[in-house]
Design an enzyme around this catalytic site. Structure first.
Site, PDB file in Angstrom:
ATOM      1  N   ASN A  53     -37.842  43.776 -75.023  1.00 22.73           N
ATOM      2  CA  ASN A  53     -37.728  45.053 -74.311  1.00 22.73           C
ATOM      3  C   ASN A  53     -39.089  45.505 -73.756  1.00 22.73           C
ATOM      4  O   ASN A  53     -39.261  46.669 -73.380  1.00 22.73           O
ATOM      5  CB  ASN A  53     -37.188  46.142 -75.237  1.00 22.73           C
ATOM      6  CG  ASN A  53     -35.809  45.792 -75.768  1.00 22.73           C
ATOM      7  OD1 ASN A  53     -34.977  45.267 -75.036  1.00 22.73           O
ATOM      8  ND2 ASN A  53     -35.557  46.057 -77.041  1.00 22.73           N
ATOM      9  N   HIS A 139     -26.059  53.588 -79.287  1.00 23.75           N
ATOM     10  CA  HIS A 139     -26.762  52.694 -80.210  1.00 23.75           C
ATOM     11  C   HIS A 139     -26.445  53.036 -81.666  1.00 23.75           C
ATOM     12  O   HIS A 139     -26.186  54.205 -82.007  1.00 23.75           O
ATOM     13  CB  HIS A 139     -28.264  52.846 -79.961  1.00 23.75           C
ATOM     14  CG  HIS A 139     -29.109  51.864 -80.705  1.00 23.75           C
ATOM     15  ND1 HIS A 139     -29.710  52.174 -81.907  1.00 23.75           N
ATOM     16  CD2 HIS A 139     -29.442  50.582 -80.424  1.00 23.75           C
ATOM     17  CE1 HIS A 139     -30.402  51.121 -82.326  1.00 23.75           C
ATOM     18  NE2 HIS A 139     -30.250  50.140 -81.443  1.00 23.75           N
ATOM     19  N   GLU A 185     -26.816  57.897 -73.905  1.00 16.55           N
ATOM     20  CA  GLU A 185     -28.050  57.188 -73.550  1.00 16.55           C
ATOM     21  C   GLU A 185     -28.203  57.235 -72.042  1.00 16.55           C
ATOM     22  O   GLU A 185     -27.222  57.463 -71.329  1.00 16.55           O
ATOM     23  CB  GLU A 185     -27.962  55.727 -74.016  1.00 16.55           C
ATOM     24  CG  GLU A 185     -27.986  55.611 -75.518  1.00 16.55           C
ATOM     25  CD  GLU A 185     -27.789  54.184 -76.021  1.00 16.55           C
ATOM     26  OE1 GLU A 185     -28.106  53.232 -75.297  1.00 16.55           O
ATOM     27  OE2 GLU A 185     -27.306  54.047 -77.153  1.00 16.55           O
ATOM     28  N   SER A 189     -28.007  49.897 -74.039  1.00 16.39           N
ATOM     29  CA  SER A 189     -28.877  48.792 -74.445  1.00 16.39           C
ATOM     30  C   SER A 189     -28.260  47.422 -74.334  1.00 16.39           C
ATOM     31  O   SER A 189     -28.965  46.435 -74.159  1.00 16.39           O
ATOM     32  CB  SER A 189     -29.368  49.014 -75.875  1.00 16.39           C
ATOM     33  OG  SER A 189     -28.268  49.123 -76.757  1.00 16.39           O
ATOM     34  N   ASP A 214     -30.766  59.746 -75.268  1.00 16.86           N
ATOM     35  CA  ASP A 214     -31.666  58.676 -75.712  1.00 16.86           C
ATOM     36  C   ASP A 214     -32.062  57.839 -74.494  1.00 16.86           C
ATOM     37  O   ASP A 214     -31.239  57.152 -73.903  1.00 16.86           O
ATOM     38  CB  ASP A 214     -30.931  57.824 -76.764  1.00 16.86           C
ATOM     39  CG  ASP A 214     -31.791  56.677 -77.293  1.00 16.86           C
ATOM     40  OD1 ASP A 214     -32.899  56.476 -76.777  1.00 16.86           O
ATOM     41  OD2 ASP A 214     -31.334  55.979 -78.218  1.00 16.86           O
ATOM     42  N   HIS A 217     -34.146  52.847 -73.125  1.00 15.33           N
ATOM     43  CA  HIS A 217     -34.263  51.768 -72.133  1.00 15.33           C
ATOM     44  C   HIS A 217     -34.431  52.308 -70.712  1.00 15.33           C
ATOM     45  O   HIS A 217     -34.399  51.534 -69.756  1.00 15.33           O
ATOM     46  CB  HIS A 217     -33.049  50.841 -72.218  1.00 15.33           C
ATOM     47  CG  HIS A 217     -32.933  50.192 -73.554  1.00 15.33           C
ATOM     48  ND1 HIS A 217     -33.627  49.042 -73.886  1.00 15.33           N
ATOM     49  CD2 HIS A 217     -32.252  50.559 -74.668  1.00 15.33           C
ATOM     50  CE1 HIS A 217     -33.353  48.719 -75.145  1.00 15.33           C
ATOM     51  NE2 HIS A 217     -32.528  49.616 -75.644  1.00 15.33           N
ATOM     52  N   LYS A 248     -40.704  49.890 -76.595  1.00 15.46           N
ATOM     53  CA  LYS A 248     -40.036  49.062 -75.579  1.00 15.46           C
ATOM     54  C   LYS A 248     -40.948  49.007 -74.350  1.00 15.46           C
ATOM     55  O   LYS A 248     -41.982  48.368 -74.420  1.00 15.46           O
ATOM     56  CB  LYS A 248     -38.629  49.613 -75.329  1.00 15.46           C
ATOM     57  CG  LYS A 248     -37.776  49.494 -76.612  1.00 15.46           C
ATOM     58  CD  LYS A 248     -36.380  49.957 -76.451  1.00 15.46           C
ATOM     59  CE  LYS A 248     -35.522  49.623 -77.655  1.00 15.46           C
ATOM     60  NZ  LYS A 248     -35.910  50.251 -78.925  1.00 15.46           N
TER      61      LYS A 248
HETATM   62  C1  LIG Z   1     -30.754  52.820 -77.274  1.00 16.01           C
HETATM   63  C2  LIG Z   1     -31.646  52.622 -78.444  1.00 16.01           C
HETATM   64  N1  LIG Z   1     -32.000  53.700 -79.162  1.00 16.01           N
HETATM   65  C3  LIG Z   1     -32.796  53.584 -80.240  1.00 16.01           C
HETATM   66  C4  LIG Z   1     -33.283  52.368 -80.641  1.00 16.01           C
HETATM   67  C5  LIG Z   1     -34.133  52.287 -81.859  1.00 16.01           C
HETATM   68  O1  LIG Z   1     -35.474  52.283 -81.526  1.00 16.01           O
HETATM   69  P1  LIG Z   1     -36.551  51.586 -82.459  1.00 16.01           P
HETATM   70  O2  LIG Z   1     -36.465  50.116 -82.173  1.00 16.01           O
HETATM   71  O3  LIG Z   1     -37.836  52.202 -82.081  1.00 16.01           O
HETATM   72  O4  LIG Z   1     -36.146  51.893 -83.875  1.00 16.01           O
HETATM   73  C6  LIG Z   1     -32.966  51.225 -79.913  1.00 16.01           C
HETATM   74  C7  LIG Z   1     -33.520  49.926 -80.361  1.00 16.01           C
HETATM   75  O5  LIG Z   1     -33.160  48.872 -80.018  1.00 16.01           O
HETATM   76  C8  LIG Z   1     -32.117  51.357 -78.793  1.00 16.01           C
HETATM   77  O6  LIG Z   1     -31.750  50.283 -78.085  1.00 16.01           O
END
Ligand SMILES: Cc1ncc(COP(=O)(O)O)c(C=O)c1O
Length: 396
Positions: A53, A139, A185, A189, A214, A217, A248
């Site tokens: 990422n 997620h 989001e 993801s 969120d 990405h 990321k």
């Molecule tokens: C959409 C999304 N939110 C949160 C996270 C979690 O983030 P972190 O990897 O910093 O724990 C991810 C991780 O892959 C994600 O894809």
């Protein structure tokens, strides 16, 4: 030999692993013998990395390394304890100011990971009297956090605005005194598609709900200066809680929640993953500050441009799905078939993960290609040519 009741644990572990393997769902770690960049080495093999990422190639950027080393020399490595217990290090405060400036919010609070940000904040602001409405493809950390809160949960089919609206109406009728939180989001993801954010914001405003967005990405990829979908759609000042990750596109580690100063203060007092966890090392925060600075610079603009060049270039190749983000899913279907496709790509010199249940729904296993600004056109073309071979029927 005498067996104790504790032997049952080992049987449980062995049988569970056997079941996972039989279902084609066993996961194993792959060791890299090089830094996490576009070209990696694993077991003496050179691989072009389409799995990370690290969308802008900042994870191994010399300026981030330099910022981390300087901070290390100044402030040391370990943070010692939770920020509330042993005093907060200047680097964390600097990072939060930089993020609030970048996201154009009044305040921000950082966490040790995106997972911790979600798990700390959602159960802090929602309890069993409240309602949380989530997109089906949110997620795992958002789902786990919503469950932990004990709130009434409703899930709407991915990006389905009608269903979101009917859940909002349901919440108002069945739980008239409750607070309602919509969770979505900006870029999903595993599918790489984008939320209809303006419409979601309209709906949540009409029904008096809050939105938790969120942008894990989206940040660094979408919007002016990589500020994310909230910036691109002009909705930032209407979104109550904006989450983003620092590990990321920003190439560092950790995550933030951006919003009002009151929200920040509340989370400092109530988010358990913030209160009861040691602060991230100061050098990590300093590297993230540098990443935010780079995003605001000419270099950042040209990295984002290079990333989008690669996204458009890959999408222009016949048979490859077009994507609205740096994530390009190639749906294979069966879990073992997806694994076999990933192995074939590996044999051809490409690191592309096969994503299986439970990360995605059963029968929708896929290759998840992620692009970076630091891929060359040649890297991308060679990947597409390999995927066009008859052994990859999902593309060819
Ligand atoms: C959409 C999304 N939110 C949160 C996270 C979690 O983030 P972190 O990897 O910093 O724990 C991810 C991780 O892959 C994600 O894809």
């Amino acid at each position: 030999m005498k067996h104790s009741r504790a032997d049952g644990w080992d049987t449980f572990l062995r049988d569970s692993l056997a079941g996972i393997e039989k279902a084609g769902l066993l996961r194993r770690l792959r060791v890299l013998d090089s830094p996490q960049t576009t070209h990696v080495v694993s077991g003496r093999r050179r691989l072009v990395n389409f799995s990370s990422n690290d969308y802008l190639g900042l994870a191994n950027h010399p300026a981030l390394r330099e910022a981390a080393v300087q901070e290390w020399e100044k402030a040391g490595y370990g943070a010692g304890a939770s920020r509330l217990v042993c005093g907060t290090l200047a680097a964390h405060e600097r990072l939060e100011e930089a993020i609030a400036g970048f996201k154009r919010t009044e305040a921000a609070l950082t966490f040790s990971s995106g997972y911790a940000a979600a798990m700390g904040s959602i159960p802090a602001i929602c309890s069993k009297e409240d309602v949380i409405i989530l997109d089906k493809l949110c997620h795992a950390c958002l789902v786990d956090a919503a469950r932990l809160s004990g709130a009434h949960l409703r899930v709407f089919p991915h990006n389905d605005l009608d269903k979101l609206e009917s859940h909002l109406q349901w919440a108002r009728e069945k739980h008239p005194g409750s607070r309602v939180l919509v969770v979505a989001e900006s870029v999903y993801s595993m599918d790489g598609d984008v939320a209809p954010l303006r419409e979601i914001v309209e709906l949540k405003d009409r029904h008096g709900a809050w939105l938790f967005l969120d942008e894990a990405h989206g940040v660094g990829v979408i919007g002016e200066g990589g500020r994310g979908l909230a910036e691109q759609t002009g909705t930032g000042d209407r979104i109550e809680i904006q989450m983003g990750t620092l590990g990321k596109a920003l190439g560092a580690h950790g995550a933030y929640l951006a919003g009002s100063p009151r929200l920040r203060e509340f989370l400092i007092n109530r988010a358990r993953s913030f209160i009861y966890s040691t602060a991230p090392p100061a050098p990590v925060a300093a590297a993230a500050v540098k990443a935010v600075e780079i995003l605001g610079s000419r270099e950042g603009a040209s990295l984002i441009k290079a990333l989008w060049h690669n996204i458009h270039f890959l999408g222009s190749i016949p048979g490859i799905p077009k994507s609205a983000s740096a994530i390009v899913p190639v749906i294979i279907g069966g879990e073992s078939e997806a694994m076999a496709a990933g192995e074939k790509l590996l044999a051809a010199g490409f690191l592309v993960p096969a994503i299986r249940y439970p990360t995605v729904a059963k029968g929708t296993a896929r290759l998840r290609i992620t692009l970076s600004a630091t891929h060359t056109e040649e890297d991308v073309r060679r990947l597409a040519e390999t995927l066009a071979l008859p052994c990859f029927p999902a593309v060819s």
